[in-house]
Design an enzyme around this catalytic site. Structure first.
Site, short mmCIF file in Angstrom:
data_model
loop_
_atom_site.label_atom_id
_atom_site.label_comp_id
_atom_site.label_asym_id
_atom_site.label_seq_id
_atom_site.Cartn_x
_atom_site.Cartn_y
_atom_site.Cartn_z
N TYR A 31 -63.86 -54.98 -21.97
CA TYR A 31 -64.22 -56.38 -22.15
C TYR A 31 -62.96 -57.25 -22.24
O TYR A 31 -62.86 -58.30 -21.60
CB TYR A 31 -65.08 -56.52 -23.41
CG TYR A 31 -65.48 -57.93 -23.76
CD1 TYR A 31 -66.37 -58.64 -22.96
CD2 TYR A 31 -64.96 -58.55 -24.91
CE1 TYR A 31 -66.74 -59.94 -23.29
CE2 TYR A 31 -65.34 -59.84 -25.24
CZ TYR A 31 -66.22 -60.53 -24.43
OH TYR A 31 -66.59 -61.82 -24.76
N GLU A 53 -73.39 -64.75 -28.53
CA GLU A 53 -72.58 -65.14 -29.69
C GLU A 53 -73.48 -65.39 -30.90
O GLU A 53 -73.12 -65.05 -32.03
CB GLU A 53 -71.74 -66.38 -29.38
CG GLU A 53 -70.64 -66.18 -28.35
CD GLU A 53 -69.50 -65.28 -28.80
OE1 GLU A 53 -69.44 -64.95 -30.01
OE2 GLU A 53 -68.68 -64.90 -27.96
N TRP A 61 -68.97 -57.48 -32.74
CA TRP A 61 -69.15 -57.79 -31.32
C TRP A 61 -69.40 -56.51 -30.51
O TRP A 61 -70.09 -56.51 -29.50
CB TRP A 61 -67.93 -58.54 -30.79
CG TRP A 61 -68.05 -58.94 -29.35
CD1 TRP A 61 -67.27 -58.52 -28.32
CD2 TRP A 61 -69.03 -59.82 -28.77
NE1 TRP A 61 -67.69 -59.09 -27.15
CE2 TRP A 61 -68.77 -59.89 -27.39
CE3 TRP A 61 -70.09 -60.56 -29.30
CZ2 TRP A 61 -69.52 -60.67 -26.52
CZ3 TRP A 61 -70.85 -61.34 -28.43
CH2 TRP A 61 -70.56 -61.38 -27.07
#
Length: 199
Positions: A31, A53, A61
């Protein structure tokens, strides 16, 4: 600060210097290297980032990254018009879907956000978000401690998104969105990806 805590970019297994968080797991490295900080435009693509988000709030995350394909399948690829048409039956389906985070408030916020954005003209969400992109920071951050969690621009963006009917978009979430979508480049100065992420 603990003296053993990395202060700048650290080398990954391939020897390339990365932001410290980008070396903690393979999913993070991929990522970090290919997506985080690269410019994202397009209403549906930005709606996906806003939604993810929001789901990340209070969680790692990494938890979201590992469920990303599940989220995309559950939410019709985050196509705004399709998500806006979801019914109560769809909400029940989402609440039972083990491939996503089954948080009722976040699911309802995602559906409500899609309904709000569906009334905007094509490109309006993209224009709105990118209108809050600040001038590139100079100098680049050298340590994670120099990277803010909130900025005046993210506070203003969050305020405007809320005014326009979106929820789960506070200043911290808005800044994470700005980082993820390349409105700001918070790769550390000696991170190998930094120069690839210029908008």
């Amino acid at each position: 600060m603990n003296p053993s805590t990395p202060r700048g970019a650290v080398p990954g297994p391939d020897g390339k210097p990365r932001c410290p968080w980008g070396t903690s797991a393979e999913d993070y490295a991929a990522y970090h290297d290919t997506e985080w900080g690269r410019p994202v435009r397009g209403d549906d693509a930005l709606f996906e980032r806003i939604s993810l988000e929001a789901f990340q709030s209070g969680l790692s995350w990494l938890t979201i990254l590992r469920r990303r394909e599940g989220f995309r399948a559950a939410f019709a690829g985050f196509r705004i018009a399709e998500v806006a048409a979801f019914t109560e039956e769809d909400e029940a389906r989402l609440l039972a879907d083990p491939g996503i985070i089954r948080n009722r408030a976040k699911i309802r916020a995602t559906l409500a956000n899609a309904r709000a954005a569906a009334d905007w003209r094509p490109g309006e969400l993209t224009e709105l978000i990118w209108s809050y992109a600040p001038e590139p920071a100079s100098p680049a951050p050298r340590t994670p401690e120099e990277v803010p969690a909130v900025t005046p621009e993210s506070t203003a963006l969050a305020r405007e998104l809320k005014r326009r009917g979106l929820s789960f978009v506070g200043p911290t979430t808005a800044y994470a969105l700005m980082q993820a979508c390349g409105l700001v480049n918070d790769h550390l100065a000696d991170c190998w990806v930094r120069d690839l992420s210029a908008r």
